[in-house]
Design an enzyme around this catalytic site. Structure first.
Site, mmCIF file in Angstrom:
data_model
loop_
_atom_site.group_PDB
_atom_site.id
_atom_site.type_symbol
_atom_site.label_atom_id
_atom_site.label_comp_id
_atom_site.label_asym_id
_atom_site.label_seq_id
_atom_site.Cartn_x
_atom_site.Cartn_y
_atom_site.Cartn_z
ATOM 1 N N SER A 140 0.850 -1.183 0.000
ATOM 2 C CA SER A 140 0.000 0.000 0.000
ATOM 3 C C SER A 140 0.885 1.231 0.000
ATOM 4 C CB SER A 140 -0.888 0.017 1.250
ATOM 5 O OG SER A 140 -1.526 1.265 1.413
ATOM 6 N N TYR A 153 -2.243 -0.589 10.201
ATOM 7 C CA TYR A 153 -2.418 -0.986 8.797
ATOM 8 C C TYR A 153 -1.127 -0.714 8.024
ATOM 9 C CZ TYR A 153 -3.758 -0.534 3.897
ATOM 10 O OH TYR A 153 -3.797 -0.639 2.526
#
Length: 268
Positions: A140, A153
């Site tokens: 990501s 995350y």
């Protein structure tokens, strides 16, 4: 590695970017074993593609036994396995680390990192045995740039980044190529699929460009076919990658101010 004629395993294939990756791979002449924990999601994906090139597999990547059994299942259905795309992942609730529940932390790490590691270890012996093969892990933009309220995350996706780069080095003398993908803002349902409440969008949020999952899939598959180690998806991911290298403190402060506005008590 070319897609045509190859067998690909795609996790998180029941929705969003995973679904579009399945469609793109099949459109380019590949065959796909689509993996997701949602049977309904996989059924929806199957409605959109040539099912003679598709098998669906309802598997939760946190289930060790199910993942261990999956390579045999896929090989029995397709005769070989040439590529694995570890796309499945979730985000965390939009809160600071100090306020995040232990269960939420463990769930994010278990799916995003341990699930990716578990799938990679299960399938690598098959990939190494092929004349050429490709392992693709979806990290990501948050895996290299910090976003307040998504720190765990980001940590899970940073771990995916380093794992992928380590595997790239370890597999250099084999026929397996490795890519790690850094999507920016993609217009998917990841917030809902993660069971996370979405902060109320502001006028500024509406101006933030988002990449469609269809375009994201095209960029990723193009990167695979070019054997790229790093695949950045979206202009935001490209710009953030540059900003964190050139002016890290200024870039982090800018994003912190933007996130603070979005997560202010009166806005949620």
């Amino acid at each position: 590695m070319l897609v045509v004629g190859k067998v690909w395993v795609v996790t998180g294939a029941g929705s969003g970017m995973g679904r579009e990756l399945v469609r793109e791979l099949i459109a380019r002449g590949g065959r796909v074993a689509a993996v997701d924990r949602s049977e309904a999601g996989l059924a929806g994906t199957a409605e959109l593609v040539d099912t003679t090139r598709l098998t669906t597999h309802v598997v939760d990547i946190t289930d060790r036994d199910a993942v261990a059994a999956l390579p045999d299942e896929v090989e029995a259905a397709h005769g070989a396995i040439d590529g694995l795309i570890n796309n499945a992942g979730i985000i965390q609730p939009f809160v600071p680390v100090i306020d995040l529940a232990d269960d939420d932390i463990e769930r994010v790490m278990e799916i995003n990192f341990n699930g990716t590691l578990r799938m990679s270890r299960a399938f690598l012996p098959r990939l190494i045995g092929r004349p050429e093969a490709h392992l693709v892990n979806v990290s990501s933009m948050g895996g290299f740039f910090p976003f307040p309220g998504q720190s765990i995350y980001g940590a899970s996706k940073a771990a995916v980044k380093l794992l992928s780069e380590g595997l790239y080095a370890e597999l250099l003398d084999t026929g397996v190529r490795v890519s790690v993908v850094f999507p920016g803002a993609i217009n998917t349902q990841i917030t809902a699929n993660s069971g996370v409440d979405q902060p109320v969008a502001s006028e500024d949020d509406a101006k933030v460009p988002m990449t469609s999952p269809e375009k994201a899939a095209r960029i990723i598959v193009d990167g695979i076919q070019r054997d790229r180690l790093h695949i950045h998806v979206g202009r935001d991911a490209q710009l953030m990658s540059l900003a964190i290298k050139v002016a890290p403190r200024a870039a982090i402060r800018l994003v912190k101010r933007a996130m603070a506005k979005r997560l202010a008590p009166e806005a949620v």
